[in-house]
Design a protein around this motif. Structure first.
Motif, PDB file in Angstrom:
ATOM      1  N   MET A  27       0.882  -1.071  -0.077  1.00 30.74           N
ATOM      2  CA  MET A  27       0.076   0.029   0.135  1.00 30.74           C
ATOM      3  C   MET A  27       0.867   1.172  -0.108  1.00 30.74           C
ATOM      4  O   MET A  27       0.551   2.237  -0.783  1.00 30.74           O
ATOM      5  N   ASP A  31       1.180   3.553  -3.252  1.00 30.25           N
ATOM      6  CA  ASP A  31       0.493   5.164  -2.863  1.00 30.25           C
ATOM      7  C   ASP A  31       1.607   5.963  -3.202  1.00 30.25           C
ATOM      8  O   ASP A  31       1.207   7.255  -3.671  1.00 30.25           O
ATOM      9  N   SER A  92      -6.829   4.191   5.011  1.00 31.00           N
ATOM     10  CA  SER A  92      -7.759   3.905   4.059  1.00 31.00           C
ATOM     11  C   SER A  92      -8.935   4.877   4.285  1.00 31.00           C
ATOM     12  O   SER A  92      -9.321   5.499   3.013  1.00 31.00           O
ATOM     13  N   SER A  95      -7.748   8.108   2.340  1.00 29.03           N
ATOM     14  CA  SER A  95      -7.816   7.662   0.929  1.00 29.03           C
ATOM     15  C   SER A  95      -9.061   7.980   0.491  1.00 29.03           C
ATOM     16  O   SER A  95      -9.229   8.160  -0.793  1.00 29.03           O
ATOM     17  N   GLN A 114      -3.228  10.779   5.111  1.00 34.60           N
ATOM     18  CA  GLN A 114      -2.533   9.252   4.582  1.00 34.60           C
ATOM     19  C   GLN A 114      -1.178   9.073   5.080  1.00 34.60           C
ATOM     20  O   GLN A 114      -0.641   8.008   5.300  1.00 34.60           O
ATOM     21  N   ASN A 176      -7.315   1.754  -2.729  1.00 34.11           N
ATOM     22  CA  ASN A 176      -6.722   1.229  -1.253  1.00 34.11           C
ATOM     23  C   ASN A 176      -7.851   0.778  -0.319  1.00 34.11           C
ATOM     24  O   ASN A 176      -7.437   0.077   0.540  1.00 34.11           O
TER      25      ASN A 176
END
Length: 463
Positions: A27, A31, A92, A95, A114, A176
């Motif tokens: 993740m 990202d 999350s 996101s 984030q 995500n």
């Protein structure tokens, strides 16, 4: 004399834990890269200038840098499962907020959250593995986890470009959510809540000083070319950052419980490695942000094609991994870092020779070579920096290096954007190609100057 423990294969009981930490690593890696090819499309969606979207990258990376010192203490105090679960939830939800942001300022706020979640994912996940998995199986666990870290950056730029072109800008953030939900469920099942019975008081004073230093320096450089702020404001921010850094240097020398004690820097190799990492990464870390922007804004490439063109850089990085150790063993840290720093600087500057009409095979080869050189640079610098630290200073030294790496990335992106905007104003809106080219030359020269730092590595430094 005890025999050195042999490395063993990973027991099935730990595989779910490694998968969980891999999800967090994936993740974070995804990202950090998926956003780069999507910035012009996000700018269009928010009706902003694509050349002023660097804050979307800087907000995330700077938040990660600021929260890294806090991650280990929180995990020891409240337990690895609680902090890791919280990190996934924060990441999350942030996101989701990014996906539905209606303005740039709103997006920046969610990117900060984030980054806070992202800052805890990898350090706390790695700490959990260190505390739970037997030492004899730790190498196997780390090898499996590192694959996830490679997959994220490999598919990130292309996936981002494809989503922007064929789906929606929102999906680069919404992707995500299913990963985060899966990670949260596995956390509750696979990660025991290991915590330390006694934890020293956290150095909040030093933590605040570090945040002031990092944020002030970064914002000062970022606002240098901004028409919304006067020059004195940027200079005042940079001065505040430098003053906070000096106060922290004194604090680290006198405070018994400082986050990073000054004795770390009595190790000459560590000091050279930290300085070298900071300056050599300014150019290398800004390229994954600057190249996709140049390809789309100046050359007119589509997002998906831009993402595909970034793959050779990651493949070059992967291809170099097996040969780095033998190169360093043969030529030594000093010679490798001196020569390679110059080559990386020249490679960054040579991107200024490319145009929209550069043949595809040549551009692909160019990006691949940059990936090889950049990977050799980063791995050699990191290994040099940490190799002589004793067991007592290893954790603190590694955390400080991680923080410096993220800080350098955020300042590098801010600096690259400032250069493009200043040069864009000089050359005019009709000649953006020249602005990007000159910015790349400047970044290449900064990287070459970093070779002076590696000149101070002792000639007899053992590998």
């Amino acid at each position: 004399m005890n025999a050195t423990p042999t490395h063993q294969a990973l027991d099935p009981e730990f595989r779910l834990l490694v998968l969980l930490v891999s999800i967090g690593f994936f993740m974070q890696g995804l990202d950090s890269t998926i956003i780069n090819t999507a910035l012009p499309a996000i700018a269009k969606n928010l009706q902003e200038d694509p050349l002023r979207m660097h804050g979307v990258v800087v907000a995330y990376v700077l938040s990660v840098a600021a929260c890294i010192p806090l991650s280990g203490w929180l995990a020891d105090r409240f337990g690895v499962r609680n902090i890791y679960f919280s990190a996934i939830i924060i990441f999350s939800l942030a996101s989701l907020g990014c996906a539905w942001a209606e303005s740039l300022n709103e997006l920046l706020i969610y990117r900060v959250f984030q980054g806070i979640g992202g800052a805890f994912l990898l350090p706390v996940g790695r700490l959990a593995m260190l505390k739970i998995i037997p030492r004899t199986q730790f190498l196997a666990a780390m090898s499996l986890m590192s694959l996830a870290g490679l997959i994220g950056p490999l598919i990130g730029p292309t996936l981002g470009g494809w989503m922007v072109e064929y789906m929606s800008v929102r999906w680069i953030f919404l992707i995500n959510l299913p990963i985060g939900i899966l990670g949260a469920l596995i956390t509750l099942k696979a990660m025991p809540n290991v915590l330390e019975p006694t934890v020293a008081r956290f150095d909040f004073g030093g933590f605040i000083l570090l945040i002031i230093a990092m944020v002030s320096l970064c914002l000062g450089i970022e606002n240098f070319a901004s028409p919304q702020h006067p020059l004195w404001w940027s200079l005042a921010l940079i001065l505040a950052g430098l003053v906070a850094s000096l106060i922290y240097a004194y604090h680290s020398h006198t405070h018994q419980n400082a986050l990073f004690r000054s004795k770390l820097f009595k190790n000459k190799i560590y000091s050279i490695g930290i300085l070298g990492n900071f300056f050599a990464r300014l150019g290398g870390n800004s390229i994954p942000f600057l190249l996709p922007l140049m390809l789309q804004v100046a050359f007119g490439f589509e997002p998906f094609m831009t993402g595909l063109l970034m793959i050779p850089t990651v493949l070059g990085s992967l291809a170099s991994k097996p040969i780095i150790r033998s190169i360093v063993q043969r030529f030594g840290y000093r010679r490798v870092l001196l020569v390679n720093t110059l080559l990386v600087g020249l490679c960054i500057a040579s991107f200024s020779l490319t145009t929209a009409d550069t043949p595809l095979w040549l551009r692909t080869m160019h990006f691949f070579i940059f990936g090889v050189l950049n990977s050799l640079q980063f791995v050699s610098m990191n290994t040099l920096t940490l190799k002589d630290l004793n067991q007592q200073d290893a954790s603190s030294g590694n955390s400080f290096l991680s923080m410096i790496m993220m800080l350098s990335m955020s300042i590098g992106v801010a600096l690259a954007s400032t250069l493009v905007n200043m040069l864009g104003a000089y050359y005019g809106a009709d000649n953006l190609v020249a602005a990007f080219h000159m910015a790349l030359i400047c970044l290449g020269c900064i990287n070459i100057i970093a070779a002076y730092i590696f000149w101070h590595i002792p000639k007899n430094t053992p590998v």
